[in-house]
Design a protein around this motif. Sequence first.
Motif, mmCIF file in Angstrom:
data_model
loop_
_atom_site.group_PDB
_atom_site.id
_atom_site.type_symbol
_atom_site.label_atom_id
_atom_site.label_comp_id
_atom_site.label_asym_id
_atom_site.label_seq_id
_atom_site.Cartn_x
_atom_site.Cartn_y
_atom_site.Cartn_z
ATOM 1 N N GLN A 122 -3.974 25.519 -16.226
ATOM 2 C CA GLN A 122 -3.400 25.793 -17.545
ATOM 3 C C GLN A 122 -2.885 27.215 -17.686
ATOM 4 N N TRP A 123 -3.529 28.170 -17.016
ATOM 5 C CA TRP A 123 -3.109 29.568 -17.155
ATOM 6 C C TRP A 123 -1.689 29.808 -16.651
ATOM 7 N N PRO A 124 -1.309 29.288 -15.475
ATOM 8 C CA PRO A 124 0.088 29.463 -15.046
ATOM 9 C C PRO A 124 1.092 28.842 -16.024
ATOM 10 N N LEU A 125 0.709 27.737 -16.652
ATOM 11 C CA LEU A 125 1.598 27.122 -17.636
ATOM 12 C C LEU A 125 1.749 28.011 -18.866
ATOM 13 N N MET A 126 0.660 28.615 -19.311
ATOM 14 C CA MET A 126 0.737 29.523 -20.455
ATOM 15 C C MET A 126 1.539 30.764 -20.091
ATOM 16 N N ARG A 127 1.392 31.221 -18.871
ATOM 17 C CA ARG A 127 2.146 32.382 -18.422
ATOM 18 C C ARG A 127 3.649 32.105 -18.432
ATOM 19 N N ALA A 128 4.001 30.850 -18.133
ATOM 20 C CA ALA A 128 5.411 30.458 -18.130
ATOM 21 C C ALA A 128 5.914 30.096 -19.521
ATOM 22 N N GLY A 129 5.030 30.144 -20.508
ATOM 23 C CA GLY A 129 5.431 29.841 -21.874
ATOM 24 C C GLY A 129 5.516 28.366 -22.188
ATOM 25 N N THR A 130 4.927 27.516 -21.313
ATOM 26 C CA THR A 130 4.961 26.068 -21.535
ATOM 27 C C THR A 130 3.548 25.502 -21.453
ATOM 28 N N PRO A 131 2.662 25.902 -22.350
ATOM 29 C CA PRO A 131 1.287 25.391 -22.307
ATOM 30 C C PRO A 131 1.255 23.895 -22.595
ATOM 31 N N GLU A 132 0.495 23.162 -21.806
ATOM 32 C CA GLU A 132 0.365 21.726 -21.990
ATOM 33 C C GLU A 132 -1.048 21.406 -22.476
ATOM 34 N N TYR A 133 -1.122 20.764 -23.620
ATOM 35 C CA TYR A 133 -2.422 20.436 -24.187
ATOM 36 C C TYR A 133 -3.201 19.488 -23.283
ATOM 37 N N ASP A 134 -2.489 18.575 -22.623
ATOM 38 C CA ASP A 134 -3.155 17.568 -21.797
ATOM 39 C C ASP A 134 -3.595 18.097 -20.439
ATOM 40 N N ALA A 135 -3.230 19.337 -20.114
ATOM 41 C CA ALA A 135 -3.548 19.863 -18.779
ATOM 42 C C ALA A 135 -5.052 19.903 -18.523
ATOM 43 N N THR A 136 -5.845 20.168 -19.548
ATOM 44 C CA THR A 136 -7.310 20.219 -19.401
ATOM 45 C C THR A 136 -8.011 19.293 -20.379
ATOM 46 N N ALA A 137 -7.262 18.435 -21.058
ATOM 47 C CA ALA A 137 -7.872 17.545 -22.046
ATOM 48 C C ALA A 137 -8.885 16.606 -21.398
ATOM 49 N N GLY A 138 -8.523 16.036 -20.247
ATOM 50 C CA GLY A 138 -9.431 15.122 -19.566
ATOM 51 C C GLY A 138 -10.696 15.800 -19.078
ATOM 52 N N LYS A 139 -10.572 17.027 -18.604
ATOM 53 C CA LYS A 139 -11.735 17.753 -18.102
ATOM 54 C C LYS A 139 -12.680 18.140 -19.242
ATOM 55 N N LEU A 140 -12.110 18.502 -20.386
ATOM 56 C CA LEU A 140 -12.966 18.809 -21.529
ATOM 57 C C LEU A 140 -13.634 17.543 -22.050
ATOM 58 N N GLN A 141 -12.914 16.420 -22.029
ATOM 59 C CA GLN A 141 -13.491 15.154 -22.462
ATOM 60 C C GLN A 141 -14.653 14.760 -21.563
ATOM 61 N N ALA A 142 -14.575 15.104 -20.281
ATOM 62 C CA ALA A 142 -15.669 14.786 -19.356
ATOM 63 C C ALA A 142 -16.949 15.513 -19.758
ATOM 64 N N VAL A 143 -16.820 16.749 -20.251
ATOM 65 C CA VAL A 143 -17.994 17.493 -20.715
ATOM 66 C C VAL A 143 -18.572 16.816 -21.955
ATOM 67 N N PHE A 144 -17.699 16.396 -22.874
ATOM 68 C CA PHE A 144 -18.169 15.680 -24.063
ATOM 69 C C PHE A 144 -18.907 14.401 -23.683
ATOM 70 N N GLU A 145 -18.371 13.673 -22.703
ATOM 71 C CA GLU A 145 -18.984 12.400 -22.318
ATOM 72 C C GLU A 145 -20.377 12.585 -21.737
ATOM 73 N N VAL A 146 -20.590 13.684 -21.009
ATOM 74 C CA VAL A 146 -21.930 13.942 -20.460
ATOM 75 C C VAL A 146 -22.938 14.127 -21.581
ATOM 76 N N LEU A 147 -22.589 14.929 -22.570
ATOM 77 C CA LEU A 147 -23.511 15.187 -23.681
ATOM 78 C C LEU A 147 -23.638 13.959 -24.586
ATOM 79 N N GLN A 148 -22.552 13.224 -24.778
ATOM 80 C CA GLN A 148 -22.614 12.047 -25.650
ATOM 81 C C GLN A 148 -23.453 10.925 -25.055
ATOM 82 N N SER A 149 -23.559 10.877 -23.732
ATOM 83 C CA SER A 149 -24.325 9.819 -23.072
ATOM 84 C C SER A 149 -25.791 10.192 -22.871
#
Length: 279
Positions: A122-149
């Motif tokens: 995500q950092w290179p994308l932000m550096r290029a001025g094109t941040p993508e919300y979905d770039a780390t959405a799945g990885k953050l969701q994985a953390v939520f799933e661990v705690l939710q389960s």
Amino acid sequence: MSLWLLNHFSTFTLTVVIVGGTVALAVAGSMYTRRRYPSLAEGEHNDMVGVTLGMFGAIYGIILAFVIVTLWTQLESTQTVVATEATDAALIARDAAAFPAPVRDRLDVALSGYVHGVVEKQWPLMRAGTPEYDATAGKLQAVFEVLQSYEPKTAREEVFYEEAVGHLNDVAAQRRARLTMAEQQLPPLLQLLAFGGALVLIPLTFLYGMRRRRIQVLFVASVAGLIGFSLLLVLVLDRPFAGELSVSPAPYRQGALAQYWTESPDQPPTAAPTEENTP
């Protein structure tokens, strides 16, 4: 255009080009005007030009001061958001020590994947001025799933579980703020006032006549140099994730998160031996 300049040239190079170029063009323009209209050297219109310069200079100075302070505040706010997100992620890693080993290992793997995703993807994308919300959405969701389960079994686990969930919610909020800041830039109207104002103020200095050429060159160069440095600050501070003075991802590699950079991001950190399993 500003992103390309910041990401392809050093701050020193930009200083030489912008400040040096502004001064060189101003001096050249002053010398051409002086040669084209020799009567200006007599200073017949200095009273009128002085009043106009003072008025325009005051207005332009206020605009530049407002723009620079706003951009500097934005940069500091972005640094705070990044540090806060990294701190919350580190606190989750520390809270995980109170969970059973299987849950702790799953949480470490998921959190490590998110931290690596932020820095490496995500950092290179932000550096290029094109941040993508979905770039780390799945990885953050994985953390939520661990705690939710996971359902805490003891009062101790429940306390740290609530803390971890709270910090994870804060990570999600700070992530959203960070991506929003990566897309922000100076509004076009303020860009026009900042850069267009220089095109008005600097030529006015050509009309302020002085008999000695060196004194006039010094006067014009001083004004142009000050304006050039101000425009350099506007350019450098406008994009908080681009250029040499950009916000660093270092907080995601420090403290409790440092363990995720010493081993494979797909494997949990090796637990230190305890008295029970030490031979």
